[in-house]
Design an enzyme around this catalytic site. Structure first.
Site, PDB file in Angstrom:
ATOM      1  N   SER A 177       0.844  -1.196   0.000  1.00  0.00           N
ATOM      2  CA  SER A 177       0.000   0.000   0.000  1.00  0.00           C
ATOM      3  C   SER A 177       0.874   1.239   0.000  1.00  0.00           C
ATOM      4  CB  SER A 177      -0.900   0.022   1.236  1.00  0.00           C
ATOM      5  OG  SER A 177      -1.541   1.271   1.380  1.00  0.00           O
TER       6      SER A 177
ATOM      7  N   TYR B 126      -3.140  -0.467   9.824  1.00  0.00           N
ATOM      8  CA  TYR B 126      -3.033  -0.879   8.418  1.00  0.00           C
ATOM      9  C   TYR B 126      -1.621  -0.636   7.890  1.00  0.00           C
ATOM     10  CZ  TYR B 126      -4.063  -1.089   3.412  1.00  0.00           C
ATOM     11  OH  TYR B 126      -4.066  -1.393   2.068  1.00  0.00           O
TER      12      TYR B 126
END
Length: 246
Positions: A141, A155
Site C-alpha cells: 500500500s 493498516y
C-alpha cells in the site's frame, strides 16, 4: 501478450478490485488462473468466467486469508486441478481505519492474520511447488511509504511488514531462481475506494499525477513482474502510486 502461456497463477482475494484486475491481466498474457475469495462467491464466479472466455483455465476457491490451512488447501487444489503453480500473488487484505483508542487487540490480531500471516502462509505453501522462474508478488500500500492521515497506524504497520517479508524471501528463494517482489498501489478506483467519493479529490491531489489509478494500471505492474522480462528483479518494493511518495 502470450508470455505467460503454460504458467499457472494463484491470486488471493481475486474476486474484485485490484485482485480481479490482476487475475484478468495474467489471463490476458496466457496464464491459467486460480483466485480465492471469502464472501464474494458470485463475483468470484464472474472473474473465473471472464478468464475462461479468454481461453484460459480458471478456478474460484473459497479461502479465508486469515486461515493458513485454507490457504495451503487453495495452493494444493490449484496444483492438483491446474497441474502446477508458477505465480503467487498475495493480494487479499483488509483495511481497518480507526484511532488507537478504537482499534483493540481483536482488530490487531485479525488485521495481522490477514495482511501479514496470510502472505507468509501462502508463500510457505506455494514455495514447495514453485520451480525455476517462479514468482511471488505481494500487494502492499502507498501508506507503507507515507501516512498522511491519523487512524491508519494498524493498516500501515501490516503493509510495511511486507517489505521485510519480501526481502527475506527474495534472499531465501533466489538460489532456486524464484523472484519475490512487492507492489505498493496508490489511490486506486475500486468499488471499495471509488474515485468519485467526496474525499477522493483531496486524496488524488496528494499524488504527483493528481488522480486515482485504474485497477488495470496496478495489474499491469504485477503482470510485468510475473513475466520473463522481470527475471532479474527481486526483493524490490515498487511504487505504482502516481507519485504519492515522491
Amino acid at each position: 501478450m502470450n508470455e505467460l502461456h503454460g504458467r499457472v497463477a494463484l491470486v488471493t482475494g481475486g474476486s474484485r478490485g485490484i485482485g480481479a484486475a490482476i487475475a484478468r491481466a495474467l489471463a490476458d498474457r496466457g496464464a491459467d488462473v486460480a483466485i480465492t475469495y471469502v464472501n464474494s462467491k458470485d463475483r468470484a464466479a464472474e472473474v473465473a468466467c471472464d478468464i475462461k472466455e479468454r481461453g484460459r483455465r480458471a478456478l474460484a476457491l473459497e479461502a479465508d486469508a486469515a486461515d493458513p490451512r485454507a490457504l495451503a488447501a487453495a495452493v494444493e487444489e490449484t496444483v492438483e486441478l491446474l497441474g502446477r503453480l508458477d505465480i503467487l500473488v498475495n493480494n487479499a487484505g483488509i483495511f481497518p481505519v480507526g484511532a488507537l483508542s478504537e482499534l483493540g487487540m481483536d482488530a490487531f490480531d485479525r488485521t495481522v492474520a490477514v495482511n501479514v500471516r496470510g502472505p507468509y502462509a501462502a508463500a510457505r505453501a506455494a514455495a514447495a511447488h514453485l520451480g525455476e522462474g517462479g514468482r511471488i508478488i505481494s500487494i502492499g500500500s502507498n501508506v507503507a511509504e507515507r501516512v498522511p492521515f491519523g487512524g491508519m497506524a494498524l493498516y500501515a504497520l501490516t503493509k510495511t511488514a511486507l517489505t521485510g517479508l519480501t526481502r527475506g524471501l527474495a534472499r531465501e528463494l533466489g538460489p532456486r531462481g524464484i523472484t519475490v517482489n512487492l507492489v505498493h498501489p496508490g489511490p486506486t478506483d475500486t468499488d471499495a475506494n471509488p474515485a468519485d467519493r467526496p474525499e477522493a479529490a483531496g486524496i488524488a491531489a496528494m499524488t504527483a499525477l493528481g488522480r486515482y489509478a485504474g485497477a488495470d494500471e496496478v495489474a499491469s505492474v504485477v503482470a510485468f513482474l510475473a513475466g520473463p522480462q522481470a527475471a532479474y528483479v527481486t526483493g524490490a518494493s515498487i511504487n505504482a502510486d502516481g507519485g504519492w511518495a515522491a
